[in-house]
Write an enzyme that holds these catalytic residues in place. Structure first.
Site, mmCIF file in Angstrom:
data_model
loop_
_atom_site.group_PDB
_atom_site.id
_atom_site.type_symbol
_atom_site.label_atom_id
_atom_site.label_comp_id
_atom_site.label_asym_id
_atom_site.label_seq_id
_atom_site.Cartn_x
_atom_site.Cartn_y
_atom_site.Cartn_z
ATOM 1 N N ILE A 14 1.229 -1.328 0.227
ATOM 2 C CA ILE A 14 -0.415 -0.031 0.175
ATOM 3 C C ILE A 14 0.923 1.116 -0.179
ATOM 4 C CG2 ILE A 14 -1.737 1.504 1.207
ATOM 5 C CD1 ILE A 14 -3.160 -0.947 2.032
ATOM 6 N N TYR A 147 -2.100 -7.307 16.754
ATOM 7 C CA TYR A 147 -2.380 -6.337 15.568
ATOM 8 C C TYR A 147 -3.334 -5.469 15.049
ATOM 9 C CZ TYR A 147 -2.250 -5.014 10.419
ATOM 10 O OH TYR A 147 -2.691 -4.654 9.243
HETATM 11 N N1 CAA Z 1 -12.562 -17.934 13.544
HETATM 12 C C1 CAA Z 1 -12.524 -18.709 14.218
HETATM 13 N N2 CAA Z 1 -11.932 -20.113 14.198
HETATM 14 C C2 CAA Z 1 -11.105 -20.304 13.643
HETATM 15 C C3 CAA Z 1 -10.159 -19.149 12.588
HETATM 16 C C4 CAA Z 1 -11.740 -17.897 12.941
HETATM 17 N N3 CAA Z 1 -11.081 -16.613 11.993
HETATM 18 N N4 CAA Z 1 -9.216 -19.509 12.396
HETATM 19 C C5 CAA Z 1 -8.114 -20.135 12.449
HETATM 20 N N5 CAA Z 1 -9.870 -20.843 13.161
HETATM 21 C C6 CAA Z 1 -9.502 -22.148 13.862
HETATM 22 C C7 CAA Z 1 -8.882 -22.830 13.364
HETATM 23 O O1 CAA Z 1 -10.090 -23.921 12.202
HETATM 24 C C8 CAA Z 1 -8.872 -23.354 14.150
HETATM 25 O O2 CAA Z 1 -9.511 -24.789 14.642
HETATM 26 P P1 CAA Z 1 -9.517 -26.579 15.175
HETATM 27 O O3 CAA Z 1 -8.653 -26.300 16.128
HETATM 28 O O4 CAA Z 1 -11.372 -27.066 15.764
HETATM 29 O O5 CAA Z 1 -9.304 -27.405 13.758
HETATM 30 C C9 CAA Z 1 -8.410 -22.899 15.546
HETATM 31 O O6 CAA Z 1 -8.599 -21.631 15.042
HETATM 32 C C10 CAA Z 1 -6.969 -22.994 15.871
HETATM 33 O O7 CAA Z 1 -6.224 -22.998 14.445
HETATM 34 P P2 CAA Z 1 -4.379 -23.419 14.458
HETATM 35 O O8 CAA Z 1 -3.818 -24.106 15.729
HETATM 36 O O9 CAA Z 1 -4.587 -24.452 13.280
HETATM 37 O O10 CAA Z 1 -3.635 -22.226 14.179
HETATM 38 P P3 CAA Z 1 -2.468 -21.429 13.873
HETATM 39 O O11 CAA Z 1 -1.022 -21.370 15.037
HETATM 40 O O12 CAA Z 1 -2.257 -22.450 12.187
HETATM 41 O O13 CAA Z 1 -2.917 -20.013 13.228
HETATM 42 C C11 CAA Z 1 -4.080 -18.325 12.081
HETATM 43 C C12 CAA Z 1 -3.924 -19.694 12.512
HETATM 44 C C13 CAA Z 1 -2.471 -17.951 12.230
HETATM 45 C C14 CAA Z 1 -4.562 -17.069 13.040
HETATM 46 C C15 CAA Z 1 -4.644 -18.396 10.586
HETATM 47 O O14 CAA Z 1 -6.122 -18.326 11.148
HETATM 48 C C16 CAA Z 1 -4.477 -17.044 9.613
HETATM 49 O O15 CAA Z 1 -3.533 -16.433 9.177
HETATM 50 N N6 CAA Z 1 -5.482 -16.621 10.062
HETATM 51 C C17 CAA Z 1 -5.556 -14.733 9.711
HETATM 52 C C18 CAA Z 1 -5.538 -13.769 10.200
HETATM 53 C C19 CAA Z 1 -5.842 -12.788 9.540
HETATM 54 O O16 CAA Z 1 -7.271 -12.576 9.090
HETATM 55 N N7 CAA Z 1 -4.382 -11.761 9.294
HETATM 56 C C20 CAA Z 1 -4.623 -10.953 8.368
HETATM 57 C C21 CAA Z 1 -3.421 -10.232 7.870
HETATM 58 S S1 CAA Z 1 -3.289 -8.822 6.468
HETATM 59 C C22 CAA Z 1 -3.164 -8.160 7.881
HETATM 60 O O17 CAA Z 1 -3.259 -7.950 8.565
HETATM 61 C C23 CAA Z 1 -3.812 -6.335 6.424
HETATM 62 C C24 CAA Z 1 -5.695 -5.559 7.508
HETATM 63 O O18 CAA Z 1 -4.939 -4.884 8.079
HETATM 64 C C25 CAA Z 1 -6.152 -6.243 7.079
#
Ligand code: CAA
Length: 240
Positions: A14, A147
């Site tokens: 960005i 964040y």
């Molecule tokens: N809502 C509910 N449950 C969720 C979820 C969500 N959004 N995301 C993951 N889960 C669940 C998983 O399904 C998993 O469930 P189970 O244990 O029942 O299978 C549980 O949470 C835990 O998952 P993991 O142990 O596999 O978690 P992980 O250590 O692999 O981490 C994470 C997962 C890194 C948080 C990953 O979900 C992720 O990257 N999420 C996206 C976060 C996001 O949106 N980041 C934005 C980046 S871009 C940005 O920040 C720019 C901006 O300003 C918009």
């Protein structure tokens, strides 16, 4: 004389779109970057925009860098605090380091970027402070306790600065981008990203240029009465 704009994290994502838009609008632009020398050199070569390397999380580094920019280009009229990082993890797995790195860059980094510039803006009775926050500072996000806390904090910064700066012709505003097609969003696991796109009524990620347009609007001389506000640019994903 052209106004001077400083964009932190301004050589990629960005920030790069913001730097280019401000240059196209006639500003003398300085873009900072933290570590990727190669990307910065390529950016300067392609755009002619000067890049400066410093860590926004370090106050002395920021103050020295800003002094260099002002020696090169003149006093900064428009500052865009855009530099930001993610260290996503569910809270139970989030380390103190992941917390601290994000706080240092995304929250303290805004203080470190604006504070050295602020006295000059007050003296010259003009300034535009624009902070790139995030939809996730407005709504929170699974995996982003660190964040989301910084991006919500950034909104507190601009609302307070707006009140302090208004009588000096200084505005402070935030932009909350939704999910934009940048490396940061592409780093989210594909399955998770697809689910997020499914929650965006526009049906797509935003483009960096769509955020740059918001910056150009806030930076303009005749935007003075827009002060302390937050522009949401998120494809109708979330309303405050
Ligand atoms: N809502 C509910 N449950 C969720 C979820 C969500 N959004 N995301 C993951 N889960 C669940 C998983 O399904 C998993 O469930 P189970 O244990 O029942 O299978 C549980 O949470 C835990 O998952 P993991 O142990 O596999 O978690 P992980 O250590 O692999 O981490 C994470 C997962 C890194 C948080 C990953 O979900 C992720 O990257 N999420 C996206 C976060 C996001 O949106 N980041 C934005 C980046 S871009 C940005 O920040 C720019 C901006 O300003 C918009």
């Amino acid at each position: 004389m052209a106004k001077v704009a400083l964009v932190t994290g301004g050589s990629r994502g960005i920030g790069a779109a913001i730097s280019k838009k401000l240059k196209a609008d006639g500003y003398d632009v300085a873009a900072t970057y933290a570590g990727n020398d190669e990307a910065a050199a390529k950016f300067t070569e392609e755009t002619g925009i000067k890049t400066y390397k410093w860590n926004v999380g370090d106050y002395d580094d920021s103050a020295a860098g800003i002094a260099k920019v002002e020696a090169d280009l003149g006093p900064v009229d428009v500052v865009v605090a855009n530099a930001g990082i993610t260290r996503d993890a569910p809270f139970h797995k989030m380390t103190k380091d992941q917390w601290q790195q994000v706080i240092d860059t995304n929250l303290t980094g805004v203080f470190n970027t604006v504070h050295p510039i602020w006295p000059g803006m007050r003296e010259r009775k003009f300034g535009r402070v624009i902070v790139i926050s995030s939809i996730n500072g407005q709504k929170g996000q699974f995996g982003q306790v660190n964040y989301a806390a910084t991006k919500a904090g950034d909104l507190g910064i601009v609302k307070s600065l707006a009140q302090e700066g208004a009588r000096f012709g200084i505005t402070a505003n935030a932009i909350c981008p939704g999910y934009i097609a940048t490396e940061m969003v592409m780093a989210v696991p594909e399955k998770v990203r697809d689910a997020i796109i499914g929650q965006i009524p526009a049906g797509r990620l935003g483009e960096p240029e769509e955020i740059a347009r918001c910056v150009a609007f806030l930076a303009a001389d005749d935007s003075e009465f827009v002060n302390g506000s937050t522009i949401s640019a998120n494809g109708a994903q979330f309303f405050v």
